[in-house]
Design an enzyme around this catalytic site. Structure first.
Site, PDB file in Angstrom:
ATOM      1  N   LYS A  56       0.832  -1.199   0.000  1.00 58.17           N
ATOM      2  CA  LYS A  56       0.000   0.000   0.000  1.00 58.17           C
ATOM      3  C   LYS A  56       0.868   1.250   0.000  1.00 58.17           C
ATOM      4  CE  LYS A  56      -3.940   1.958   2.557  1.00 58.17           C
ATOM      5  NZ  LYS A  56      -4.820   1.765   3.742  1.00 58.17           N
ATOM      6  N   SER A 109      -9.682   1.790   2.958  1.00 52.52           N
ATOM      7  CA  SER A 109      -8.819   2.540   2.046  1.00 52.52           C
ATOM      8  C   SER A 109      -7.787   1.665   1.330  1.00 52.52           C
ATOM      9  CB  SER A 109      -8.078   3.624   2.837  1.00 52.52           C
ATOM     10  OG  SER A 109      -7.253   3.042   3.835  1.00 52.52           O
ATOM     11  N   SER A 151     -10.007  -0.591   7.189  1.00 48.42           N
ATOM     12  CA  SER A 151      -9.456  -0.406   5.849  1.00 48.42           C
ATOM     13  C   SER A 151      -8.745  -1.614   5.258  1.00 48.42           C
ATOM     14  CB  SER A 151      -8.496   0.790   5.834  1.00 48.42           C
ATOM     15  OG  SER A 151      -9.229   1.986   5.948  1.00 48.42           O
TER      16      SER A 151
END
Length: 485
Positions: free
Chosen positions: A79, A154, A178
């Site tokens: 990420k 996210s 997330s």
């Protein structure tokens, strides 16, 4: 079948048996990204040349009989809020669009020590603020099961990359859901560890008392492998727990006879889609067949979790993001007249609307005259939510319920309604506030869109969470389904 569909253990065996080379594996990952990521949008950057060179070096190591790490040769995505030495770390924000990391996050360094191969940085909601991955300032991510739908957020890029068969696994971060929510939407496994089990050093902070790094994988066993690699004490993180790390893979016995499961009535009530409720009930029947027993309980302060979370997380975001001022790093406005104007214009031009919304909400909650009414009260509610879990865990081993109240929603459907968007995390937020571990695993589908089962455990009892999830997974076939892109 894609070279990336087998489990970590199966791929490791193929490498050791010389049925497969690391270079072939990495080339398959890069080819898949080339094939589908123009549609999915899971990656913000792909490091093809570096990945191939690393693969060749690992193949030489394999030929020479050198020691192999737990994740030897496995192509992975990270990420884009985790620092990776020599590569851009943008947090999907225009503010950091020119920022290159000068060090590795501890979790990334640990993956390197276990011989993984970084193929690229995955897309996300800007600064991890969002639940749909539509808040990326570069481009949205699409759900591999239906590209008209969101993948969740996210960590939507990480989840979509795994679901689409682009990588063997990915790292995400979970502040209020997330990792778990996108895992649910994308039909994969997502684990949020106990707060402090995985070092946050090198993770660009959103809400420091909530952020936690964890794996997104195809199977529960793969999740155990990645957690094994990244867990552990780190002196560079003051919140890192100095505890002994068990062998999580040994927990995957398949035996859950006598396991005591609590099912909160608040997690199965109003707002939970009938298809989601039915999938969870069916999962409980399956768990009963495996020897577990369950009982309905109450977590009475659940209804206050979303309000408390958005006050606390936004307050911490307001403080953490104050460092992005256009002076030391990141994008600097070239239209500023004086220092104060430089701050204002750099932040106005660099941050997207959701980040600005949360900074303003947090700044207000922390301001003079409102601190006691909002921030302090939210902290007290957080303590009550943690107490609810503590009381349940006096009698039960795990808590089970849906990961999200509905399957994925359409792109753009909730973009203009932030309150509805925030309520999508109503079942994951309480776990984050309590700082305890939870995993999302596939347990069904509705109109071709996956549904996730959330299994919540006691602090530092990831072993029981993984054992329960693995037993359910191995007795069902939901984890074997693959989207057709």
């Amino acid at each position: 079948m894609s070279l990336l569909h087998p489990s970590i253990e199966e791929i490791r065996q193929k490498l050791n048996d010389r049925e497969l080379s690391v270079e072939e594996l990495v080339s398959a990952s890069l080819a898949r990204i080339e094939q589908v990521d123009g549609t999915v949008g899971a990656f913000l950057s792909v490091h093809a040349e570096e990945a191939r060179k690393h693969a060749q070096a690992l193949d030489r190591k394999l030929q020479e009989g050198g020691p192999q790490g737990l994740l030897f040769g496995l192509p992975a995505g990270v990420k884009d809020n985790l620092n990776t030495l020599g590569f851009k770390t943008t947090c999907a924000s225009q503010f950091l669009s020119n920022h290159t990391s000068i060090y590795d996050a501890t979790a990334v360094r640990k993956l390197k020590e276990q011989d993984y191969v970084l193929v690229g940085k995955t897309n996300m909601d800007e600064f991890a603020m969002g639940g749909s991955n539509e808040n990326s300032s570069f481009h949205p991510v699409r759900n591999p099961w239906n590209v008209d739908y969101v993948p969740g957020g996210s960590s939507g890029g990480s989840a979509a990359a795994v679901a689409a068969g682009e990588v063997s696994f990915a790292l995400g971060s979970d502040t209020g859901g997330s990792i778990r929510q996108p895992a649910s939407y994308c039909g994969i496994v997502g684990l949020k560890p106990t707060y402090g089990l995985v070092s946050r050093f090198g993770l660009v902070a959103f809400a420091s008392s909530l952020d936690q790094i964890g794996p997104l994988t195809r199977t529960v066993a793969d999740s155990a492998y990645v957690l094994q690699a990244i867990a552990g004490h780190d002196t560079q993180d003051s919140t890192s727990l100095n505890v002994e790390i068990p062998d999580y893979r040994k927990a995957l016995t398949g035996d859950i006879r006598g396991l005591r499961i609590a099912v909160p009535k608040e997690y199965m009530g109003e707002g939970v889609a009938p298809a989601v409720r039915d999938a969870v009930k069916n999962a409980l029947v399956e768990l009963e067949k495996l020897g577990a027993v369950w009982e309905e309980v109450s977590l009475p302060h659940t209804e206050y979790a979303v309000a408390a979370y958005y006050l606390l997380a936004s307050s911490e975001a307001s403080s953490n993001l104050a460092r992005f001022d256009g002076v030391r790093y990141g994008v600097r406005s070239d239209r500023a007249e004086g220092l104060i104007d430089l701050y204002r214009k750099s932040r106005s031009e660099g941050f997207g609307p959701e980040v600005k919304r949360r900074i303003m909400l947090g700044t207000y909650a922390l301001s003079s005259g409102y601190y006691d009414a909002y921030y302090l009260k939210a902290q007290k509610v957080r303590s009550l939510i943690k107490r609810d879990f503590d009381q349940v865990f006096e009698r039960f081993d795990v808590v089970v319920g849906p990961t999200a109240p509905t399957p994925a929603f359409k792109l753009g459907e909730q973009a203009s309604d932030p309150l509805t968007m925030y309520l999508n995390d109503i079942l994951t937020i309480p776990v984050s506030l309590a700082g305890i571990p939870a995993i999302s695993i596939p347990c069904g589908s509705d109109n071709g869109l996956p549904i996730g089962l959330q299994i919540i455990g006691k602090a530092l009892d990831e072993a029981t969470v993984l054992r329960t999830a693995h037993a359910f997974e191995q007795s069902t076939k939901y984890h074997l389904a693959r989207p057709e892109l």
